[in-house]
Write a protein that holds these residues in place. Structure first.
Motif, short mmCIF file in Angstrom:
data_model
loop_
_atom_site.label_atom_id
_atom_site.label_comp_id
_atom_site.label_asym_id
_atom_site.label_seq_id
_atom_site.Cartn_x
_atom_site.Cartn_y
_atom_site.Cartn_z
N GLN A 212 91.01 -25.24 99.77
CA GLN A 212 91.45 -24.85 98.42
C GLN A 212 90.21 -24.63 97.56
N SER A 214 88.79 -22.85 93.52
CA SER A 214 89.16 -22.33 92.20
C SER A 214 88.17 -21.25 91.83
N VAL A 254 98.86 -24.61 96.22
CA VAL A 254 97.77 -25.20 95.44
C VAL A 254 98.16 -26.62 95.05
N GLN A 256 97.31 -29.89 92.67
CA GLN A 256 96.59 -30.19 91.42
C GLN A 256 95.53 -31.27 91.60
N ARG A 259 92.64 -29.65 92.87
CA ARG A 259 92.01 -28.82 91.83
C ARG A 259 91.10 -29.71 90.97
N CYS A 278 89.16 -20.98 83.98
CA CYS A 278 89.63 -20.91 85.37
C CYS A 278 90.51 -19.68 85.50
N ASP A 281 93.56 -20.34 91.36
CA ASP A 281 93.26 -21.22 92.50
C ASP A 281 93.80 -20.54 93.76
#
Ligand SMILES: Cc1cc2nc3c(=O)[nH]c(=O)nc-3n(C[C@H](O)[C@H](O)[C@H](O)COP(=O)(O)OP(=O)(O)OC[C@H]3O[C@@H](n4cnc5c(N)ncnc54)[C@H](O)[C@@H]3O)c2cc1C
Ligand SMILES: O=C([O-])C1=[NH+]CCC1
Length: 338
Positions: A212, A214, A254, A256, A259, A278, A281
């Motif tokens: 993952q 961003s 995605v 969190q 993130r 941002c 993502d």
């Protein structure tokens, strides 16, 4: 006339298809047909979401000698594009990079330091600057210049190069590889299906390595910082904040928590990131494998070449792996086994 099929339109499939096609086109002696057959194409391949930084990463037990050879070929290919008029279209850019390690065993992966430009170990003082406030200290760091080749631009550039040379493109999902090899009209099939090989071949050495990242707007960042330790983050122009690498995790949504780990973690290296916007993502599943598989097997009068399992380095290795795909094919042809 050799009739070749390449399964997969990710960086490895497209690089292999171009390498084969351009060899025969430049040779001019033998007409050839090369077809890329793929369920999905750019911008929906694993590479499209990646930053495309050159750098061996998450390759399991793949031999260093092979990684060195394959990654060197790609670095030279990127240098050629960078020094050509195609750099902008292909998304290739030269950039400074700092790679940090907490390993107590060896310094940053220095088996490839002579491939990149100007590799220099960070001094104790320079390391101390990055160690400020850290509980687990970096033990070594390497400063060097290398390339990024953003697949979201590189893939369309390569696909155009393929079709311009007469390459054929077919959108199709192969569900039974044995039947496809046996019944199709192709003499050589190159399998570049990435993680798809897990089901296509029942390859239990294959596993997803969930990544993952961003993407942020930070047009003031022109260099990469990569912490290669287990929970390491990275910042890669333009600009990708990374990044997770969760083995055997197939979740493409995605998360969190991830993130937060990514954005907060990256701010420890470049605090100015706190003020960036941002953009989005993204999650991709790297084709992890105990080691990269690049080998051929005979299927009756046909040849099946496997080129998959590139982990976190598919962009870094694709041109060099394509060299070996072509070498295997030519050796089989010269042995007139085709
Ligand atoms: C977050 C993240 C960041 C990354 N950053 C970098 C980086 O900076 N540098 C780097 O070198 N690497 C990076 N990588 C790794 C790199 O993206 C992969 O190694 C690379 O994309 C793998 O390419 P591939 O062509 O082998 O497979 P893929 O890109 O997965 O392509 C496989 C192709 O095969 C097709 N396919 C699969 N199964 C079938 C089937 N049954 N029938 C027909 N078609 C099929 C698919 O549609 C697809 O076109 C990153 C990966 C992630 C997830
Ligand atoms: O897979 C990945 O996340 C990366 N590979 C090279 C730099 C980052």
């Amino acid at each position: 006339m050799p009739n070749i099929a390449v399964i997969g339109a990710g960086v490895n499939g497209v690089a292999s298809a171009i390498k084969i096609l351009e060899h025969y086109v430049n040779d001019g002696k033998t007409p050839i047909k090369v077809t890329i057959i793929s369920e999905d194409f750019t911008p929906n391949t694993t590479g499209d979401g990646s930053a495309g930084l050159w750098g061996p990463y998450l390759l399991g037990g793949t031999s260093q000698a092979k990684v060195y050879k394959w990654s060197k070929s790609m670095h030279q290919f990127l240098e050629k594009i960078w020094l050509s008029e195609d750099a902008g279209e292909a998304g290739v850019c030269l950039l400074p990079c700092i790679r940090l390690s907490t390993s107590t065993v060896d310094t940053v992966e220095d088996f490839w330091r002579d491939i990149v430009y100007g590799a220099v170990d960070l001094s104790k003082e320079q390391l101390a600057a990055y160690n400020k406030g850290r509980s687990v200290k970096f033990t070594s760091g390497l400063s060097f210049v290398t390339y990024t080749s953003e697949p979201i631009k590189l893939l369309p550039y390569l696909m155009k190069r393929f079709t311009r040379n007469g390459g054929v493109v077919v959108r199709k999902r192969i569900t039974d590889l044995d039947a496809f090899v046996a019944d199709s009209e192709y003499d050589v099939i190159v399998n570049c299906s990435g993680l798809g090989s897990k089901t296509l071949l029942n390859d239990d050495q294959m596993y997803a390595v969930r990544g993952q990242v961003s993407r942020v707007r930070a047009n003031w960042i022109f260099s990469a910082v990569l912490d290669e330790s287990d929970d390491g983050n990275y910042i890669i122009p333009n600009v990708v904040l990374g990044g997770t690498h969760q083995e055997r995790d197939y979740n493409t949504k995605v998360c969190q928590n991830d993130r937060r780990m990514i954005v907060d973690g990256c701010q420890r290296y470049i605090p100015g990131l706190e003020h960036t916007e941002c953009l989005f993502d993204w999650v991709g599943l790297r084709p992890g494998r105990t080691q990269l598989r690049l080998e051929a097997e005979r299927r009756g009068r046909k040849l099946l070449i496997h080129n998959y399992g590139h982990g976190g380095s598919g962009v870094t290795l694709c041109w060099g792996c394509a060299d070996d795909v072509l070498n295997i094919l030519l050796a089989a042809k010269n042995g007139s086994k085709l």
